[in-house]
Scaffold this motif. Sequence first.
Motif, short mmCIF file in Angstrom:
data_model
loop_
_atom_site.label_atom_id
_atom_site.label_comp_id
_atom_site.label_asym_id
_atom_site.label_seq_id
_atom_site.Cartn_x
_atom_site.Cartn_y
_atom_site.Cartn_z
N LEU A 1 2.55 5.67 -9.68
CA LEU A 1 1.46 5.37 -10.60
C LEU A 1 2.05 6.51 -12.32
O LEU A 1 1.63 6.42 -13.36
N LYS B 1 1.29 4.36 -3.34
CA LYS B 1 0.49 5.22 -3.55
C LYS B 1 1.39 6.80 -3.85
O LYS B 1 1.14 7.03 -3.65
N ARG B 2 3.07 5.58 -3.77
CA ARG B 2 4.13 7.06 -4.36
C ARG B 2 3.55 6.80 -5.87
O ARG B 2 3.35 6.63 -7.06
N ARG B 3 3.90 8.62 -5.81
CA ARG B 3 3.92 9.54 -6.68
C ARG B 3 4.81 8.14 -8.11
O ARG B 3 4.34 8.21 -9.59
N ALA C 1 0.70 -1.43 -0.21
CA ALA C 1 -0.24 -0.03 -0.08
C ALA C 1 1.06 1.38 0.27
O ALA C 1 0.95 1.95 -0.84
N ARG C 2 2.03 1.07 0.60
CA ARG C 2 2.43 2.54 0.40
C ARG C 2 3.75 2.98 -0.65
O ARG C 2 3.65 3.88 -1.23
#
Length: 290
Positions: free
Chosen positions: A39, A34-36, A30-31
């Motif tokens: 994505l 969520k990191r840019r 999950a960590r």
Amino acid sequence: MSPLAEHTEPLHAASGYRAARTLPLRVELARQLKRRRTLIMAGILAALPFVLLIAFAIGGDPNGRNGQVTLMDTATASGANFAAVNLFVSAGFLLVIPVALFCGDTVASEASWSSLRYLLAAPVPRARLLWSKLVVGLGLSLAAMILLPVVALAVGTAAYGWGPLQIPTGGALDSGTAAQRLLVVVAFIFVSQLVTAGLAFWLSTKTDAPLGAVGGAVGLTIVGNVLDAVTALGHWRDFLPAHWQFAWADAVQPHPEWSGMIQGTAISITYALVLFALAFRGFARKDVVS
């Protein structure tokens, strides 16, 4: 019990503490999701098929050069061909980047944020911390390699239709067989990139600079590709992982040849295991101050 004996008793872990339950994989995943950078990389890989689609639309259908037909020349034959071409153009370099990024940025980024020592003080055992980060890094790398052909297959099917995989040397593979062979191709590309993953992960445990670990892994991978191009090395090139990176082309033939893929798999796994072992051994002895 004497005071001396009392102080020499071994210290016990707190009640309920289980080392194997620290830093669960779902938490680390999950960590990282969520990191840019995760994505952005997903966006780049998903955009590549559209870029190639536009390129073919502008330039027209590819044609054989000098009477020779290559995999690139069959790109618009079907969705399966389009997916195979996307893998072909990206396997040598583009797919190296997410592997180096997801495996090289993981430990070094914690050090650069000065959060690594707090994770270890949680307490998360060092081996557990590395294992969680390695599994998630490899998982994201595999997901990146699956994302590209899946999007390419969907885009290619919409643009060129669902059909057999046309082989440049003649013949074709039906849709079902083509899908199975493409799965084999993705699996082999992932295994062949384990060396880059090992380099990135090892460097990540050695430096506090994520860019250094990622860039170092990409740079060393490029060096391997350059050395493979030096034909004067002769049979020594057989020991280079880069020498086998396109052996997957033998899998998209009417009668697949597996010997090259088997040798490439053995070389890649051997190098990767050594590099992962060095990472765990070095980090276990490292004085973590960041």
